[in-house]
Design a protein around this motif. Structure first.
Motif, mmCIF file in Angstrom:
data_model
loop_
_atom_site.group_PDB
_atom_site.id
_atom_site.type_symbol
_atom_site.label_atom_id
_atom_site.label_comp_id
_atom_site.label_asym_id
_atom_site.label_seq_id
_atom_site.Cartn_x
_atom_site.Cartn_y
_atom_site.Cartn_z
ATOM 1 N N GLU A 83 -7.006 -4.071 8.624
ATOM 2 C CA GLU A 83 -5.738 -3.536 8.073
ATOM 3 C C GLU A 83 -5.668 -2.175 7.614
ATOM 4 N N PRO A 84 -5.612 -1.139 8.771
ATOM 5 C CA PRO A 84 -5.901 0.225 8.399
ATOM 6 C C PRO A 84 -4.479 0.541 7.615
ATOM 7 N N PRO A 85 -4.473 1.907 7.027
ATOM 8 C CA PRO A 85 -3.542 2.132 6.433
ATOM 9 C C PRO A 85 -2.220 2.779 7.539
ATOM 10 N N THR A 86 -0.944 2.496 6.980
ATOM 11 C CA THR A 86 0.102 2.990 7.964
ATOM 12 C C THR A 86 0.413 4.372 7.565
ATOM 13 N N PRO A 87 1.072 5.071 8.467
ATOM 14 C CA PRO A 87 1.586 6.541 8.270
ATOM 15 C C PRO A 87 2.073 6.581 6.879
ATOM 16 N N ASP A 88 3.053 5.681 6.362
ATOM 17 C CA ASP A 88 3.655 5.836 5.032
ATOM 18 C C ASP A 88 2.758 5.862 3.927
ATOM 19 N N GLU A 89 1.612 4.879 4.228
ATOM 20 C CA GLU A 89 0.545 4.689 3.043
ATOM 21 C C GLU A 89 -0.139 6.111 3.173
ATOM 22 N N ILE A 90 -0.323 6.561 4.167
ATOM 23 C CA ILE A 90 -1.333 7.920 4.044
ATOM 24 C C ILE A 90 -0.590 9.029 3.579
ATOM 25 N N THR A 91 0.635 9.065 3.876
ATOM 26 C CA THR A 91 1.632 10.204 2.995
ATOM 27 C C THR A 91 1.632 10.049 1.746
ATOM 28 N N ALA A 92 1.795 8.689 1.138
ATOM 29 C CA ALA A 92 1.760 8.413 -0.062
ATOM 30 C C ALA A 92 0.516 8.867 -0.960
ATOM 31 N N VAL A 93 -0.649 8.473 -0.342
ATOM 32 C CA VAL A 93 -2.024 9.041 -0.943
ATOM 33 C C VAL A 93 -2.308 10.208 -0.977
ATOM 34 N N LEU A 94 -1.694 11.060 0.093
ATOM 35 C CA LEU A 94 -2.057 12.447 0.254
ATOM 36 C C LEU A 94 -1.120 13.146 -0.634
ATOM 37 N N HIS A 95 -0.223 12.661 -1.027
ATOM 38 C CA HIS A 95 0.687 13.495 -1.969
ATOM 39 C C HIS A 95 0.582 13.121 -3.376
ATOM 40 N N HIS A 96 -0.368 12.324 -3.619
ATOM 41 C CA HIS A 96 -0.575 12.002 -4.989
ATOM 42 C C HIS A 96 -1.940 12.938 -5.560
ATOM 43 N N PRO A 97 -1.968 13.723 -6.868
ATOM 44 C CA PRO A 97 -2.940 14.356 -7.188
ATOM 45 C C PRO A 97 -4.346 13.645 -7.131
ATOM 46 N N ASP A 98 -4.225 12.468 -7.656
ATOM 47 C CA ASP A 98 -5.603 11.897 -7.788
ATOM 48 C C ASP A 98 -6.312 11.331 -6.408
ATOM 49 N N GLY A 99 -5.272 11.083 -5.630
ATOM 50 C CA GLY A 99 -5.776 10.363 -4.311
ATOM 51 C C GLY A 99 -6.112 8.906 -4.401
ATOM 52 N N LEU A 100 -5.521 8.231 -5.489
ATOM 53 C CA LEU A 100 -5.803 6.774 -5.569
ATOM 54 C C LEU A 100 -4.559 6.242 -6.124
ATOM 55 N N VAL A 101 -3.827 5.448 -5.431
ATOM 56 C CA VAL A 101 -2.740 4.840 -5.452
ATOM 57 C C VAL A 101 -2.670 3.309 -5.385
ATOM 58 N N TRP A 102 -1.604 2.333 -5.971
ATOM 59 C CA TRP A 102 -1.458 1.079 -5.753
ATOM 60 C C TRP A 102 0.050 0.411 -5.694
ATOM 61 N N ARG A 103 0.169 -0.523 -5.104
ATOM 62 C CA ARG A 103 1.485 -1.382 -5.160
ATOM 63 C C ARG A 103 1.044 -2.665 -5.037
ATOM 64 N N ALA A 104 2.061 -3.517 -5.348
ATOM 65 C CA ALA A 104 1.829 -4.916 -4.877
ATOM 66 C C ALA A 104 2.001 -4.960 -3.637
ATOM 67 N N ASP A 105 1.364 -6.109 -3.061
ATOM 68 C CA ASP A 105 1.051 -6.028 -1.725
ATOM 69 C C ASP A 105 1.956 -6.931 -0.912
ATOM 70 N N PRO A 106 2.841 -7.548 -1.296
ATOM 71 C CA PRO A 106 3.793 -8.678 -0.453
ATOM 72 C C PRO A 106 4.409 -7.944 0.592
ATOM 73 N N GLY A 107 4.331 -6.415 0.788
ATOM 74 C CA GLY A 107 5.165 -5.582 1.693
ATOM 75 C C GLY A 107 6.368 -5.218 1.281
ATOM 76 N N ASP A 108 6.686 -5.267 -0.026
ATOM 77 C CA ASP A 108 7.917 -4.598 -0.425
ATOM 78 C C ASP A 108 8.222 -3.010 -0.352
ATOM 79 N N ASP A 109 8.689 -2.603 0.544
ATOM 80 C CA ASP A 109 8.687 -1.206 0.745
ATOM 81 C C ASP A 109 9.426 -0.532 -0.127
ATOM 82 N N THR A 110 10.171 -1.173 -0.804
ATOM 83 C CA THR A 110 11.062 -0.617 -2.062
ATOM 84 C C THR A 110 10.548 -0.225 -3.183
#
Length: 111
Positions: free
Chosen positions: A65-92
């Motif tokens: 389950e590699p990171p998607t391009p959107d996930e990569i963008t999210a973590v790269l733009h966060h100052p800590d480089g560590l983020v999370w969200r609920a897993d069911p695939g809710d893109d909102t």
């Protein structure tokens, strides 16, 4: 068992994505899963960052389950480089800083 994967970036760093059970007492829905993203120099360092937060039994086996391009963008733009969200695939749902996943720990001697 944690599903996850990684993506090596052109600069040599890595983004690791893991789907983990919700930590007890955490901010995520109980009994669910969370998707955690870590940006680090290498895979070992990414897992060490998670273990230092108290997730001791986190391992990355394979790249199912590699990171998607959107996930990569999210973590790269966060100052800590560590983020999370609920897993069911809710893109909102937006990504949250890792500190919000764990319950606040009381300091010894605090009233």
């Amino acid at each position: 068992m944690a599903g996850g994967g990684f993506m090596k970036l052109p600069g040599g760093s890595v983004v690791v994505a893991l789907s983990l059970p919700t930590p007890p007492g955490g901010a995520a829905p109980a009994g669910g899963r969370v998707r955690v993203l870590v940006h680090a120099v290498n895979r070992a360092r990414a897992l060490t960052r998670l273990r230092n937060l108290g997730l001791r039994a986190v391992y990355l086996r394979g790249n199912s389950e590699p990171p998607t391009p959107d996930e990569i963008t999210a973590v790269l733009h966060h100052p800590d480089g560590l983020v999370w969200r609920a897993d069911p695939g809710d893109d909102t749902e937006s990504w949250h800083p890792i500190a919000t996943l764990f319950p606040r720990r009381r300091r010894a001697g605090a009233a």
